[in-house]
Motif scaffolding. Sequence first.
Motif, mmCIF file in Angstrom:
data_model
loop_
_atom_site.group_PDB
_atom_site.id
_atom_site.type_symbol
_atom_site.label_atom_id
_atom_site.label_comp_id
_atom_site.label_asym_id
_atom_site.label_seq_id
_atom_site.Cartn_x
_atom_site.Cartn_y
_atom_site.Cartn_z
ATOM 1 N N THR A 174 15.437 -13.616 36.874
ATOM 2 C CA THR A 174 16.069 -14.512 35.904
ATOM 3 C C THR A 174 15.135 -15.694 35.678
ATOM 4 O OG1 THR A 174 18.135 -15.678 35.352
ATOM 5 C CG2 THR A 174 17.288 -15.965 37.571
ATOM 6 N N GLY A 175 15.397 -16.470 34.638
ATOM 7 C CA GLY A 175 14.587 -17.658 34.370
ATOM 8 C C GLY A 175 14.099 -17.701 32.941
ATOM 9 N N GLU A 176 13.357 -18.764 32.648
ATOM 10 C CA GLU A 176 12.819 -18.975 31.301
ATOM 11 C C GLU A 176 11.376 -19.447 31.416
ATOM 12 O OE1 GLU A 176 14.239 -21.152 27.172
ATOM 13 O OE2 GLU A 176 14.368 -22.310 29.044
ATOM 14 N N LEU A 177 10.539 -18.960 30.513
ATOM 15 C CA LEU A 177 9.138 -19.355 30.470
ATOM 16 C C LEU A 177 8.851 -19.939 29.092
ATOM 17 C CD1 LEU A 177 6.324 -19.469 31.689
ATOM 18 C CD2 LEU A 177 6.034 -17.055 31.116
ATOM 19 N N LYS A 178 8.509 -21.224 29.066
ATOM 20 C CA LYS A 178 8.241 -21.915 27.801
ATOM 21 C C LYS A 178 6.726 -22.067 27.634
ATOM 22 C CE LYS A 178 10.862 -25.231 29.281
ATOM 23 N NZ LYS A 178 11.585 -26.515 29.426
ATOM 24 N N ILE A 179 6.206 -21.413 26.599
ATOM 25 C CA ILE A 179 4.754 -21.366 26.386
ATOM 26 C C ILE A 179 4.414 -22.012 25.051
ATOM 27 C CG2 ILE A 179 2.741 -19.871 26.164
ATOM 28 C CD1 ILE A 179 4.252 -17.746 27.723
ATOM 29 N N GLY A 180 3.457 -22.916 25.073
ATOM 30 C CA GLY A 180 2.914 -23.474 23.842
ATOM 31 C C GLY A 180 1.623 -22.761 23.494
ATOM 32 N N VAL A 181 1.470 -22.374 22.243
ATOM 33 C CA VAL A 181 0.275 -21.618 21.846
ATOM 34 C C VAL A 181 0.099 -21.717 20.333
ATOM 35 C CG1 VAL A 181 1.549 -19.439 21.593
ATOM 36 C CG2 VAL A 181 -0.909 -19.377 22.069
ATOM 37 N N GLY A 182 -1.138 -21.680 19.874
ATOM 38 C CA GLY A 182 -1.417 -21.647 18.444
ATOM 39 C C GLY A 182 -1.237 -20.251 17.877
ATOM 40 N N ASP A 183 -1.057 -20.179 16.564
ATOM 41 C CA ASP A 183 -0.820 -18.880 15.916
ATOM 42 C C ASP A 183 -1.953 -17.891 16.161
ATOM 43 O OD1 ASP A 183 1.630 -19.629 14.866
ATOM 44 O OD2 ASP A 183 0.764 -20.413 13.020
ATOM 45 N N THR A 184 -3.199 -18.352 16.043
ATOM 46 C CA THR A 184 -4.347 -17.450 16.153
ATOM 47 C C THR A 184 -4.479 -16.899 17.562
ATOM 48 O OG1 THR A 184 -5.497 -18.706 14.433
ATOM 49 C CG2 THR A 184 -6.824 -17.237 15.803
ATOM 50 N N ILE A 185 -4.393 -17.773 18.564
ATOM 51 C CA ILE A 185 -4.496 -17.324 19.960
ATOM 52 C C ILE A 185 -3.332 -16.407 20.296
ATOM 53 C CG2 ILE A 185 -4.445 -18.092 22.359
ATOM 54 C CD1 ILE A 185 -5.926 -20.587 21.507
ATOM 55 N N SER A 186 -2.157 -16.730 19.765
ATOM 56 C CA SER A 186 -0.986 -15.892 20.019
ATOM 57 C C SER A 186 -1.218 -14.488 19.485
ATOM 58 C CB SER A 186 0.243 -16.520 19.357
ATOM 59 O OG SER A 186 1.379 -15.724 19.575
ATOM 60 N N ARG A 187 -1.707 -14.397 18.270
ATOM 61 C CA ARG A 187 -1.859 -13.081 17.627
ATOM 62 C C ARG A 187 -3.003 -12.266 18.231
ATOM 63 N NH1 ARG A 187 -3.364 -11.840 11.243
ATOM 64 N NH2 ARG A 187 -3.672 -9.600 11.525
ATOM 65 N N TYR A 188 -4.161 -12.907 18.432
ATOM 66 C CA TYR A 188 -5.352 -12.157 18.812
ATOM 67 C C TYR A 188 -5.600 -12.083 20.318
ATOM 68 C CZ TYR A 188 -6.619 -12.212 13.866
ATOM 69 O OH TYR A 188 -6.623 -12.039 12.502
ATOM 70 N N PHE A 189 -4.910 -12.905 21.094
ATOM 71 C CA PHE A 189 -5.170 -12.915 22.528
ATOM 72 C C PHE A 189 -3.916 -12.728 23.367
ATOM 73 C CE2 PHE A 189 -5.418 -15.565 26.448
ATOM 74 C CZ PHE A 189 -6.310 -14.765 27.159
ATOM 75 N N LEU A 190 -2.850 -13.490 23.068
ATOM 76 C CA LEU A 190 -1.728 -13.593 23.991
ATOM 77 C C LEU A 190 -0.723 -12.452 23.902
ATOM 78 C CD1 LEU A 190 -0.931 -15.660 26.162
ATOM 79 C CD2 LEU A 190 0.633 -16.681 24.499
ATOM 80 N N LEU A 191 -0.565 -11.845 22.738
ATOM 81 C CA LEU A 191 0.501 -10.860 22.544
ATOM 82 C C LEU A 191 0.524 -9.743 23.589
ATOM 83 C CD1 LEU A 191 0.879 -10.385 18.668
ATOM 84 C CD2 LEU A 191 2.510 -11.377 20.266
ATOM 85 N N PRO A 192 -0.604 -9.134 23.934
ATOM 86 C CA PRO A 192 -0.544 -8.061 24.944
ATOM 87 C C PRO A 192 -0.034 -8.553 26.295
ATOM 88 C CG PRO A 192 -2.647 -8.027 23.778
ATOM 89 C CD PRO A 192 -1.959 -9.296 23.386
#
Length: 296
Positions: free
Chosen positions: A92-110
Amino acid sequence: MVSKLDLYKVFCMVGKRESFSKAAKDLYMTQPAVSQAIMQLERELDTRLFNRTPKGVSLTHEGSLLFEYVHSAINLIEVGEEKMLEFKNLTTGELKIGVGDTISRYFLLPYLEDFHNKYPNIKFKIVNGTTLDLCSQLKSGEVDIAVCNLPIDDPSLELRPCFDIQDTFVCGEKYKNILSKPLDFHELIKLPLIFLEPNSNSRKYVEDYILSKGIRISPEFELGSHELLLEFAKINLGVACVTKEFSLEYLNKGLLYEVKLTEEIPKRNIGVCSLKSVPLSRASTRFVENLENRQI
């Protein structure tokens, strides 16, 4: 020394079992120790809590009233302990992540997908913004971690580099003639340049490096997203400064061409930022470990 909480746990068990001997068995205590604990509690409260009979014990009126509160309190403590165990085991729990659109799409999604598959009960809250915005949200507690373009000069933040990236320049068909030989920065600035907005960390890094060579840039276009840089270059509006690793789809398909420079801009990093003064949650720690170790 027996704590008040221990005394109440004994009291609650005796109240439920209506027997000192049965309570002692459940609590893995001796019967005299249970009797002594109840007598100590009665002395401290100056109230008789149980009626003693040959068949066992029963709660007095005062004991019944206290039992309702104690039973509820101990149940809440047990629920709290179970919740702590759930957080520890990431159930259980919550993870709050701040990220830019580009990094989110090309790096973070996987990594988000992999983490969600492993820990499906952890809720994600994703906050988008520039590196400057995300650092402010870290400090205000709106996000637990931020995945940003480095470098960042802020002594209050802990920075963990995760992924090397290379800034480069790309162009479309119209400017393909400039690809015959590597360009130096003096030749580059004569071309119509397409950059991100001045408040972008990526823009500042490249601009500062070129300025360190005594050359000041003056872009024709200043845009708000990496995707727009690629699209503007594709329709031949100029030469765009982009992140190579995030432009491979366009380069591999021949939609854009990389402009070779006589001097490459030094590589930089994408990394995780967190507040030095605030320990990471269990979920944040595990997620950061996955990023640092490139575990997907």
